[in-house]
Scaffold this active site. Structure first.
Site, PDB file in Angstrom:
ATOM      1  CE  LYS A  78      -4.500   1.093   0.749  1.00 15.36           C
ATOM      2  NZ  LYS A  78      -5.742   0.386   0.453  1.00 15.36           N
ATOM      3  N   GLY A 178     -20.746   6.707   6.165  1.00  9.36           N
ATOM      4  CA  GLY A 178     -19.999   7.080   4.962  1.00  9.36           C
ATOM      5  C   GLY A 178     -20.739   6.694   3.698  1.00  9.36           C
TER       6      GLY A 178
HETATM    7  P1  NAI Z   1     -14.576   7.883  -0.165  1.00 12.73           P
HETATM    8  O1  NAI Z   1     -13.573   8.888   0.261  1.00 12.73           O
HETATM    9  O2  NAI Z   1     -15.199   7.994  -1.506  1.00 12.73           O
HETATM   10  O3  NAI Z   1     -15.775   7.828   0.901  1.00 12.73           O
HETATM   11  C1  NAI Z   1     -15.625   7.989   2.267  1.00 12.73           C
HETATM   12  C2  NAI Z   1     -16.878   8.743   2.747  1.00 12.73           C
HETATM   13  O4  NAI Z   1     -16.859   8.768   4.172  1.00 12.73           O
HETATM   14  C3  NAI Z   1     -16.936  10.183   2.264  1.00 12.73           C
HETATM   15  O5  NAI Z   1     -18.214  10.439   1.717  1.00 12.73           O
HETATM   16  C4  NAI Z   1     -16.682  10.993   3.528  1.00 12.73           C
HETATM   17  O6  NAI Z   1     -17.336  12.250   3.505  1.00 12.73           O
HETATM   18  C5  NAI Z   1     -17.256  10.085   4.578  1.00 12.73           C
HETATM   19  N1  NAI Z   1     -16.767  10.285   5.939  1.00 12.73           N
HETATM   20  C6  NAI Z   1     -15.525  10.618   6.348  1.00 12.73           C
HETATM   21  N2  NAI Z   1     -15.478  10.679   7.694  1.00 12.73           N
HETATM   22  C7  NAI Z   1     -16.715  10.353   8.133  1.00 12.73           C
HETATM   23  C8  NAI Z   1     -17.303  10.238   9.416  1.00 12.73           C
HETATM   24  N3  NAI Z   1     -16.610  10.450  10.538  1.00 12.73           N
HETATM   25  N4  NAI Z   1     -18.592   9.876   9.488  1.00 12.73           N
HETATM   26  C9  NAI Z   1     -19.328   9.654   8.381  1.00 12.73           C
HETATM   27  N5  NAI Z   1     -18.823   9.770   7.138  1.00 12.73           N
HETATM   28  C10 NAI Z   1     -17.540  10.112   7.020  1.00 12.73           C
HETATM   29  O7  NAI Z   1     -13.865   6.465   0.026  1.00 12.73           O
HETATM   30  P2  NAI Z   1     -14.324   5.049  -0.520  1.00 12.73           P
HETATM   31  O8  NAI Z   1     -13.556   4.728  -1.732  1.00 12.73           O
HETATM   32  O9  NAI Z   1     -15.804   4.956  -0.540  1.00 12.73           O
HETATM   33  O10 NAI Z   1     -13.753   4.108   0.634  1.00 12.73           O
HETATM   34  C11 NAI Z   1     -14.407   3.987   1.884  1.00 12.73           C
HETATM   35  C12 NAI Z   1     -13.607   3.045   2.760  1.00 12.73           C
HETATM   36  O11 NAI Z   1     -13.529   1.768   2.131  1.00 12.73           O
HETATM   37  C13 NAI Z   1     -12.156   3.475   3.004  1.00 12.73           C
HETATM   38  O12 NAI Z   1     -11.779   3.100   4.302  1.00 12.73           O
HETATM   39  C14 NAI Z   1     -11.374   2.669   1.979  1.00 12.73           C
HETATM   40  O13 NAI Z   1     -10.038   2.427   2.381  1.00 12.73           O
HETATM   41  C15 NAI Z   1     -12.166   1.388   1.968  1.00 12.73           C
HETATM   42  N6  NAI Z   1     -12.022   0.629   0.746  1.00 12.73           N
HETATM   43  C16 NAI Z   1     -12.344   1.193  -0.459  1.00 12.73           C
HETATM   44  C17 NAI Z   1     -12.221   0.454  -1.618  1.00 12.73           C
HETATM   45  C18 NAI Z   1     -12.647   0.990  -2.930  1.00 12.73           C
HETATM   46  O14 NAI Z   1     -12.804   0.204  -3.885  1.00 12.73           O
HETATM   47  N7  NAI Z   1     -12.878   2.281  -3.066  1.00 12.73           N
HETATM   48  C19 NAI Z   1     -11.690  -0.929  -1.585  1.00 12.73           C
HETATM   49  C20 NAI Z   1     -11.455  -1.444  -0.264  1.00 12.73           C
HETATM   50  C21 NAI Z   1     -11.585  -0.662   0.849  1.00 12.73           C
END
Ligand code: NAI
Length: 346
Positions: A78, A178
């Site tokens: 990573k 989220g």
């Molecule tokens: P993203 O950045 O698009 O979404 C994260 C969301 O969480 C955002 O809408 C943000 O405003 C919100 N957020 C942040 N802090 C918050 C809080 N305290 N309470 C409520 N909402 C909050 O990221 P994504 O791609 O959706 O990833 C989400 C999680 O999944 C991350 O931890 C990432 O590492 C994990 N992940 C993502 C993958 C992917 O394909 N995108 C694959 C595997 C894991």
């Protein structure tokens, strides 16, 4: 060191800097036993460089376990880029990062993670072939997040059946922390299956959209983890399950996309003592890496990738069977299971 007992197990950690673009990045190769280390690149503001290093080490180790449990011929790695202060030239930053990836000669393959986009990955192609998650003309590729969401969805389906004893998701109450790239797609899948959604996001516009389009009930960010629901899906950032939050949880099943949801292994034990089934993050959120791995190997084809991602549901079933036999927690059983697969492939 860094609170990581297995820290010494990292094969390589590259600290890459480029003063011209402001790049400061950490590329962590945890294991290449199964193949090149594959895992996304996070662009994030960290309070300290140590916090960034800690994140890179924890996330790369998680990728080793994730890729092994998903039976991928890849190890775990990573990268994190420390977000430069103020304005910066994004294409130049990712060009410099691409050169850092290239300097590892294929020991590490990168893709999207929090804060990075398909455009960033595409820009890097000029500097390294060791990058995936790029929309490709006439071939499978692109944003992995819908596939991640599908893997979480089939995991919730399996958990609802086996842990909650419900036949379907119809009427099942699910809290989503989220509504980002993964959380939004997951919300749509759950809504289509008849689940009742309770949502929170720091971005009010995303919450409003979920209320308007998916009939979700909005709660404040500080209340989502303790919402009165059947299932909790953490889809924001890591360490949401900790000493403060676990005692307040009301869901009986936890399954979400966020990496490193447990602040410490003891938090997994605490969940079990409270009668809450926690499906390990790296088992259920492997859909994205399955997608970018297929793309990288040029084997991608939408239906085949979806079928492979759907197998995560079967792995959840197998994990729950193993948990019964071992009389342990899902987190500990998954760790042992994944570590047993951290071996050189024939
Ligand atoms: P993203 O950045 O698009 O979404 C994260 C969301 O969480 C955002 O809408 C943000 O405003 C919100 N957020 C942040 N802090 C918050 C809080 N305290 N309470 C409520 N909402 C909050 O990221 P994504 O791609 O959706 O990833 C989400 C999680 O999944 C991350 O931890 C990432 O590492 C994990 N992940 C993502 C993958 C992917 O394909 N995108 C694959 C595997 C894991």
């Amino acid at each position: 060191l860094f609170g990581l007992p297995e820290q010494a197990a990292h094969e390589r950690v590259l600290l890459a800097t480029d003063p011209a673009t402001g790049l400061k990045a950490i590329l962590a190769v945890h294991s290449t036993a199964r193949g090149p280390a594959f895992g996304g690149c996070r662009l994030w503001h960290y309070d300290t460089e140590l916090a960034a290093l800690n994140d890179a080490l924890r996330l790369s180790q998680g990728m080793s376990l994730k890729n092994a449990l998903a039976d991928l011929p890849f190890g775990g790695g990573k990268a994190v880029i420390l977000k430069p202060e103020g304005q910066f030239d994004r294409p130049a930053l990712f060009a410099a990062f691409g050169r850092a990836v290239q300097s590892l000669n294929g020991a590490y393959i990168t893709a999207e993670d929090v804060g990075t986009t398909t455009a960033d990955m595409r820009g890097m192609q000029a500097h390294t072939p060791f990058v995936s998650g790029i929309p490709r003309e006439g071939a499978f590729g692109g944003d992995p997040s819908p596939k991640t969401a599908w893997g979480v969805f089939v995991s919730i389906q399996a958990g609802v059946r086996l842990v909650l004893g419900r036949k379907s998701l119809d009427g099942v109450r699910v809290a989503l922390q989220g509504l980002g790239a993964v959380g939004w797609h997951l919300a749509e899948f759950l809504h289509q299956a008849g689940a009742k959604l309770v949502v929170a996001d720091v971005d009010a516009a995303k919450v409003e959209r979920a209320v308007a389009q998916l009939g979700a009930v909005a709660v404040p960010v500080g209340e989502i983890l303790a919402a009165d629901v059947d299932v909790l899906a953490p889809c924001a950032l890591g360490a949401s399950l900790n000493e403060q939050t676990v005692p307040a949880l009301r869901a009986k099943l936890v399954a979400g996309a966020a990496n490193n949801q447990l602040a410490t292994p003891a938090d997994g034990d605490a969940l079990q003592r409270r009668g809450i089934c926690y499906l390990p993050d790296y088992l259920v959120n492997a859909g994205g890496i399955i997608s970018v791995a297929r793309e990288y190997r040029g084997e991608g084809e939408e239906a085949a990738v979806m079928a492979e991602v759907s197998k995560i549901g079967e792995r959840v079933e197998e994990l729950l069977q193993r948990v019964q036999v071992a009389d342990s927690t899902p987190a500990r059983v998954a760790d042992d299971w994944a570590r047993s697969k951290l071996v050189k492939l024939a």
